[in-house]
Design an enzyme around this catalytic site. Sequence first.
Site, PDB file in Angstrom:
ATOM      1  N   LYS A 119       0.950  -1.109  -0.043  1.00  0.00           N
ATOM      2  CA  LYS A 119       0.209  -0.114  -0.050  1.00  0.00           C
ATOM      3  C   LYS A 119       0.875   1.214  -0.038  1.00  0.00           C
ATOM      4  O   LYS A 119       2.042   1.280   0.608  1.00  0.00           O
ATOM      5  CB  LYS A 119      -0.885  -0.072   1.287  1.00  0.00           C
ATOM      6  CG  LYS A 119      -1.977   0.792   1.168  1.00  0.00           C
ATOM      7  CD  LYS A 119      -3.211   0.215   0.316  1.00  0.00           C
ATOM      8  CE  LYS A 119      -4.446   0.985   0.275  1.00  0.00           C
ATOM      9  NZ  LYS A 119      -5.505  -0.193  -0.129  1.00  0.00           N
TER      10      LYS A 119
HETATM   11  N1  GLU Z   1      -7.324   0.127  -3.434  1.00  0.00           N
HETATM   12  C1  GLU Z   1      -8.046  -1.066  -3.487  1.00  0.00           C
HETATM   13  C2  GLU Z   1      -8.339  -2.016  -2.385  1.00  0.00           C
HETATM   14  O1  GLU Z   1      -7.969  -1.639  -1.173  1.00  0.00           O
HETATM   15  C3  GLU Z   1      -7.445  -1.891  -4.857  1.00  0.00           C
HETATM   16  C4  GLU Z   1      -6.229  -2.330  -4.730  1.00  0.00           C
HETATM   17  C5  GLU Z   1      -5.788  -2.850  -6.145  1.00  0.00           C
HETATM   18  O2  GLU Z   1      -6.405  -3.126  -6.974  1.00  0.00           O
HETATM   19  O3  GLU Z   1      -4.474  -3.236  -6.021  1.00  0.00           O
HETATM   20  O4  GLU Z   1      -8.427  -3.126  -2.235  1.00  0.00           O
END
Ligand code: GLU
Length: 429
Positions: A119
């Site tokens: 993240k």
């Molecule tokens: N931000 C989204 C989540 O928290 C998608 C992450 C992604 O597709 O890599 O799942």
Amino acid sequence: MANPMADDMRRFKATDEKNPFEAMSERFDRAAQLLGLDPDLYAVLRVPSRELKVYIPVKLDSGHIQVFEGYRVQHNFARGPAKGGIRYAPDVTLDEVKALSAWMTWKCAVVNVPFGGAKGGIICDPRQMSESELERLTRRYTAELLDFIGPDKDVPAPDMNTNEQTMAWIMDTYSMHARHTVTAIVTGKPIALGGSLGRREATGRGVLFTVNEAIKRFNLTPAQTSVVVQGSGNVGGIGASLMHEKGYKVVAISDIFGGIYNSNGLNIPDVLDYLKYTKSLEGYKEADYVSNSELLEIECDVLAPCATENQITSENADRIKCKILAEGANGPTTPKADKILHEKGIFVIPDILCNAGGVTVSYFEWVQDRMGYFWREDEVNQRLEEKMVASFVELSDLAELHNVDTRTAAYMLAIDRVAYDTKMRGIYA
Ligand code: GLU
């Protein structure tokens, strides 16, 4: 002999209910204990692989330079490239990003896609920045991360306050350095640049698919099911629209300022149009204006918190009056609240399953980019439904088998998969 697992658990003991990394760790510990996880694997999986902190100088429109603080935490690579979004927010913290990166690892494992977790976050207030300032911020952040990201290393995606445009800038910056176009470096891109059909709606659609499964356990049909949605962005707004389209009675919805409620149901497309033009839900006809905390306490069949962390805590959990809690957001419920909800008999669709539709279609996007061959939207949605339903069933079966709540079952399923792969690979020395 000292038990290293017990020592670690003491060291990480939760002290702050609202610290997301502590919340994640508490759930991890419980599942690890129930699984009888090997203490060595426990020690490896308990912490992220890598935490990057970068200082990002950006030339503002005024001509001055402002230095922003940004993070990318790569939690785990055991099952494939790390994967996860990037959020822009004034209050983002390293602990929050760490928790979110771990949740990505467990989420990808729950739906069994071959990714680890990561993240990113930048402390900034996107509402106060111009489009070109945001572009420079995004490009410089990408440049700082160039050695650490890549289609086989770590694949970013949108999250809070980032979108298709942000992904296009990251893709372009990375490609300029690679000297060729690398579409698979990010997911959630514009369709014309290698994005996948259905990606934008995927998280909300995943919420719908899991809710469809959960209501069967209560012998409810969509028409008999009242739904309260917190949030009206990419997850809440789209989730509410799709549920409305399927015949669910969406009785309340909110944005960051507050929400609206009508026990007879809301016309969601009309509400979202109103929100788009007026930038607020206040004043919407035939509905009562409620605060975000009042909204959570409305009596309903399905409550879907689709906004942010720590919405359901030990302070309000007792007043939650739903049958099913569908966690469209990451980490909306604290561990203390978990216990209260469990005692109340509320069926929880845990975040690491409920909102996994986004990363599932991100996986499909990555696959399509690498093939250079793109699927029809109905194919994407069908594959998404198969994955979400299969994971829901797997998780419910596991919960019954071990007589645990669904969140614990989700962590057990995920940790078991990642631990197995870690063990088979062994520790490189
Ligand atoms: N931000 C989204 C989540 O928290 C998608 C992450 C992604 O597709 O890599 O799942």
